[in-house]
Design a protein around this motif. Structure first.
Motif, PDB file in Angstrom:
ATOM      1  N   ASP A 134     -31.824 -26.421  14.126  1.00  0.00           N
ATOM      2  CA  ASP A 134     -31.013 -26.299  15.339  1.00  0.00           C
ATOM      3  C   ASP A 134     -31.228 -27.531  16.213  1.00  0.00           C
ATOM      4  O   ASP A 134     -32.291 -27.701  16.823  1.00  0.00           O
ATOM      5  CB  ASP A 134     -31.394 -25.029  16.102  1.00  0.00           C
ATOM      6  N   ASP A 143     -24.344 -19.301  15.938  1.00  0.00           N
ATOM      7  CA  ASP A 143     -23.493 -19.543  14.768  1.00  0.00           C
ATOM      8  C   ASP A 143     -24.020 -18.875  13.500  1.00  0.00           C
ATOM      9  O   ASP A 143     -23.251 -18.281  12.743  1.00  0.00           O
ATOM     10  CB  ASP A 143     -23.334 -21.057  14.543  1.00  0.00           C
ATOM     11  N   LEU A 177     -33.360 -23.504   8.426  1.00  0.00           N
ATOM     12  CA  LEU A 177     -32.386 -23.509   9.517  1.00  0.00           C
ATOM     13  C   LEU A 177     -32.803 -24.555  10.550  1.00  0.00           C
ATOM     14  O   LEU A 177     -33.902 -24.480  11.112  1.00  0.00           O
ATOM     15  CB  LEU A 177     -32.295 -22.128  10.177  1.00  0.00           C
ATOM     16  N   ASN A 192     -27.245 -25.031  18.728  1.00  0.00           N
ATOM     17  CA  ASN A 192     -27.393 -23.648  19.183  1.00  0.00           C
ATOM     18  C   ASN A 192     -27.085 -22.679  18.052  1.00  0.00           C
ATOM     19  O   ASN A 192     -26.737 -21.526  18.278  1.00  0.00           O
ATOM     20  CB  ASN A 192     -26.504 -23.345  20.397  1.00  0.00           C
ATOM     21  N   SER A 193     -27.214 -23.153  16.820  1.00  0.00           N
ATOM     22  CA  SER A 193     -26.811 -22.381  15.648  1.00  0.00           C
ATOM     23  C   SER A 193     -27.719 -21.192  15.374  1.00  0.00           C
ATOM     24  O   SER A 193     -27.248 -20.146  14.908  1.00  0.00           O
ATOM     25  CB  SER A 193     -26.752 -23.291  14.417  1.00  0.00           C
ATOM     26  N   ASN A 194     -29.017 -21.318  15.645  1.00  0.00           N
ATOM     27  CA  ASN A 194     -29.917 -20.204  15.356  1.00  0.00           C
ATOM     28  C   ASN A 194     -29.661 -19.005  16.259  1.00  0.00           C
ATOM     29  O   ASN A 194     -29.906 -17.863  15.868  1.00  0.00           O
ATOM     30  CB  ASN A 194     -31.378 -20.647  15.496  1.00  0.00           C
ATOM     31  N   ARG A 195     -29.161 -19.265  17.465  1.00  0.00           N
ATOM     32  CA  ARG A 195     -28.911 -18.174  18.409  1.00  0.00           C
ATOM     33  C   ARG A 195     -27.520 -17.593  18.262  1.00  0.00           C
ATOM     34  O   ARG A 195     -27.289 -16.434  18.606  1.00  0.00           O
ATOM     35  CB  ARG A 195     -29.114 -18.652  19.847  1.00  0.00           C
ATOM     36  N   ASP A 225     -20.027 -25.281  12.545  1.00  0.00           N
ATOM     37  CA  ASP A 225     -19.706 -24.837  13.895  1.00  0.00           C
ATOM     38  C   ASP A 225     -18.593 -23.804  13.811  1.00  0.00           C
ATOM     39  O   ASP A 225     -17.680 -23.928  12.980  1.00  0.00           O
ATOM     40  CB  ASP A 225     -19.261 -26.009  14.765  1.00  0.00           C
ATOM     41  N   GLN A 266     -30.025 -28.268  19.020  1.00  0.00           N
ATOM     42  CA  GLN A 266     -30.190 -27.968  20.444  1.00  0.00           C
ATOM     43  C   GLN A 266     -31.658 -27.729  20.792  1.00  0.00           C
ATOM     44  O   GLN A 266     -32.139 -28.180  21.831  1.00  0.00           O
ATOM     45  CB  GLN A 266     -29.356 -26.758  20.855  1.00  0.00           C
ATOM     46  N   ARG A 267     -32.364 -27.046  19.914  1.00  0.00           N
ATOM     47  CA  ARG A 267     -33.781 -26.794  20.170  1.00  0.00           C
ATOM     48  C   ARG A 267     -34.565 -28.100  20.212  1.00  0.00           C
ATOM     49  O   ARG A 267     -35.459 -28.282  21.046  1.00  0.00           O
ATOM     50  CB  ARG A 267     -34.359 -25.870  19.089  1.00  0.00           C
ATOM     51  N   ALA A 279     -27.529 -26.163   9.416  1.00  0.00           N
ATOM     52  CA  ALA A 279     -27.829 -26.855  10.667  1.00  0.00           C
ATOM     53  C   ALA A 279     -26.670 -26.704  11.629  1.00  0.00           C
ATOM     54  O   ALA A 279     -25.519 -26.482  11.225  1.00  0.00           O
ATOM     55  CB  ALA A 279     -28.104 -28.343  10.413  1.00  0.00           C
TER      56      ALA A 279
END
Length: 269
Positions: A125, A101, A123, A96-99, A15, A127-128, A93
């Motif tokens: 995520d 971080d 990857l 919202n990391s793919n969008r 993060d 959140q997804r 991981a």
């Protein structure tokens, strides 16, 4: 700490706290990594970073990190190689990391001339997965707040009546629920008052297409293109042809109307 994930290689949860959300111009002020290892153990590394630029107050109010807190910390370039080594051989991981971080981290590595490739990394995520398994739509809201299945979903009358029920239930559910603001003061965000509910629902957008927004000083600025972040009234004075370009361009009529209003009077919120 331990985990129960089945892994064939370490999975690094990470993060970032940053100066803002624009990957190309903002910088990392803190990075925390929890590396889940194949044997079930977890290695944690947290590091504050001097971003080399001032941390905006609105960002500090969110993550609690101020310029004074990072003035003696290394910049990202100084720690980039050690961070890359810690992440070597890891999948990534986050939430919202793919969008956000992952792109931000990759950008910082590139600025530091460290080759950090994500091509061979998986990857993940969370959140997804959350949004897929717990949909945030009217049917889900009706089930959550009203404890009923929405019959006839996507029919206009069924949807509008369900929305009325949902808002009514939300007000009842949250009316006595308190929260704390950035200064720690208690307040009640949900009230049975349409003016209050309007303020909660409002955004900083000026037009519905979000091409123009209010900045933190409540000044109307462009939210796209070469003048992103620039006060609209100033741009229209220094480059009047930009107005003509937008008026002739493929922009919604609402955007053109709002732009014309600003051109005629210029305004702050």
């Amino acid at each position: 700490m331990e985990h129960q994930l089945k892994l064939t290689k370490p999975l690094a949860f990470f993060d970032l706290e940053t100066t803002g959300i624009q990957v190309q111009k903002d910088r990392i002020v803190e990075i925390s990594i929890a590396k889940a290892n194949i044997d079930g153990s977890v290695d944690i590394k947290t590091r504050r970073v001097n971003p080399g630029i001032p941390i905006p107050l609105e960002a500090s109010l969110v993550h609690g990190i101020y310029d004074e807190d990072v003035k003696d910390e290394p910049n990202f370039k100084q720690i980039a190689k050690s961070m890359a080594q810690f992440l070597e051989g890891c999948d990534l991981a986050g939430f919202n990391s793919n969008r956000f971080d992952v792109p931000m981290l990759v950008e910082e590595f590139l600025r530091s001339d460290v080759d950090f490739d994500t091509k061979n990394r998986r990857l993940v995520d969370a959140q997804r997965i959350f949004h897929m398994m717990e949909p945030r739509n009217l049917t889900a809201a009706y089930k959550f707040y009203c404890q009923k299945d929405l019959i006839g979903a996507h029919g206009a009358e069924a949807d509008v009546l369900a929305t009325l029920e949902v808002l009514n239930a939300q007000v009842k559910h949250y009316e006595n629920t308190s929260m704390k603001d950035a200064e720690g003061n208690e307040y009640f965000p949900i009230q049975n008052d349409v003016a209050v509910l309007h303020q909660l629902s409002a955004s900083n957008s000026i037009d519905f297409a979000n091409r123009m927004v209010y900045n933190k000083d409540q000044v109307a600025v462009f939210n796209f293109g070469k003048y992103i972040g620039r006060p609209i009234a100033d741009v229209l004075k220094t480059d009047p042809s930009y107005y003509d370009w937008m008026m002739k361009g493929d922009f919604p009529m609402d955007t053109k109307r709002k732009l014309t209003e600003i051109k005629l009077k210029g305004f702050q919120r």
